[in-house]
Design a protein around this motif. Structure first.
Motif, PDB file in Angstrom:
ATOM      1  N   GLN A 199       0.862  -1.180   0.000  1.00  0.00           N
ATOM      2  CA  GLN A 199       0.000   0.000   0.000  1.00  0.00           C
ATOM      3  C   GLN A 199       0.896   1.228   0.000  1.00  0.00           C
ATOM      4  OE1 GLN A 199      -3.465  -0.095  -0.168  1.00  0.00           O
ATOM      5  NE2 GLN A 199      -3.112   2.045  -0.683  1.00  0.00           N
ATOM      6  N   LEU A 200       0.686   2.099  -0.969  1.00  0.00           N
ATOM      7  CA  LEU A 200       1.478   3.315  -1.099  1.00  0.00           C
ATOM      8  C   LEU A 200       0.780   4.495  -0.439  1.00  0.00           C
ATOM      9  CD1 LEU A 200       2.213   2.850  -4.892  1.00  0.00           C
ATOM     10  CD2 LEU A 200       3.835   2.436  -3.026  1.00  0.00           C
ATOM     11  N   LYS A 201       1.567   5.484  -0.085  1.00  0.00           N
ATOM     12  CA  LYS A 201       0.987   6.734   0.402  1.00  0.00           C
ATOM     13  C   LYS A 201       0.153   7.347  -0.721  1.00  0.00           C
ATOM     14  CE  LYS A 201       4.800   7.587   3.567  1.00  0.00           C
ATOM     15  NZ  LYS A 201       6.020   8.392   3.826  1.00  0.00           N
ATOM     16  N   GLN A 233       1.337   6.675  -6.812  1.00  0.00           N
ATOM     17  CA  GLN A 233       1.353   5.557  -7.755  1.00  0.00           C
ATOM     18  C   GLN A 233       2.333   5.790  -8.914  1.00  0.00           C
ATOM     19  OE1 GLN A 233      -0.758   2.735  -7.428  1.00  0.00           O
ATOM     20  NE2 GLN A 233       0.355   1.784  -9.107  1.00  0.00           N
ATOM     21  N   ALA A 234       2.235   6.907  -9.576  1.00  0.00           N
ATOM     22  CA  ALA A 234       3.073   7.170 -10.753  1.00  0.00           C
ATOM     23  C   ALA A 234       4.556   7.199 -10.381  1.00  0.00           C
ATOM     24  CB  ALA A 234       2.657   8.477 -11.419  1.00  0.00           C
ATOM     25  N   PHE A 235       4.890   7.848  -9.296  1.00  0.00           N
ATOM     26  CA  PHE A 235       6.294   7.919  -8.878  1.00  0.00           C
ATOM     27  C   PHE A 235       6.812   6.543  -8.490  1.00  0.00           C
ATOM     28  CE2 PHE A 235       9.573   9.409  -5.649  1.00  0.00           C
ATOM     29  CZ  PHE A 235      10.525   9.675  -6.611  1.00  0.00           C
ATOM     30  N   ARG A 261      -0.095  -3.572 -10.965  1.00  0.00           N
ATOM     31  CA  ARG A 261      -0.932  -2.525 -10.387  1.00  0.00           C
ATOM     32  C   ARG A 261      -2.368  -3.045 -10.413  1.00  0.00           C
ATOM     33  NH1 ARG A 261      -1.092   0.932 -15.726  1.00  0.00           N
ATOM     34  NH2 ARG A 261       1.087   1.277 -15.288  1.00  0.00           N
ATOM     35  N   HIS A 262      -3.185  -2.539  -9.542  1.00  0.00           N
ATOM     36  CA  HIS A 262      -4.594  -2.924  -9.488  1.00  0.00           C
ATOM     37  C   HIS A 262      -5.397  -1.800 -10.122  1.00  0.00           C
ATOM     38  CE1 HIS A 262      -8.530  -3.987  -8.014  1.00  0.00           C
ATOM     39  NE2 HIS A 262      -8.038  -5.109  -7.511  1.00  0.00           N
TER      40      HIS A 262
END
Length: 98
Positions: free
Chosen positions: A9-11, A15-17, A43-44
């Motif tokens: 889980q990303l902050k 996503q792009a970075f 990626r989901h």
């Protein structure tokens, strides 16, 4: 063979970075590591700020070499780690492969 699965889980808004970092890392780390058998990141489409890493290594020593590489330390343990809210590491053993 050792299989590693990491749901990450990303902050929010990263996503792009995160994808850019992973794309940079793939040819520098897993792409040149003898014991890395496969390195896939998904990626989901309906869940932003989430990546799923699925990696296969010849053995534990190969995984240790992977995580000890300069590229890993800079890009994954360094820049990518700053974008993570949470991740879980799951070890798996291969049962069936086609």
């Amino acid at each position: 063979m050792l299989a590693k699965v990491f749901p990450i889980q990303l902050k929010p808004g990263n996503q792009a970075f995160a994808e850019e970092i992973v794309r940079s890392f793939a040819p520098l780390g897993p792409g040149v590591e003898e014991g890395t058998l496969s390195f896939r990141v998904y990626r989901h489409p309906a869940n932003p700020d989430y990546l799923l890493f699925v990696e296969h290594f010849a053995n534990q020593a190969a995984y240790d070499a992977h995580t000890g590489s300069a590229a890993y330390k800079d890009l994954i343990a360094g820049r990518f780690a700053d974008l993570i809210v949470e991740f879980v590491e799951h070890d798996h053993e291969l049962l069936v492969s086609l």
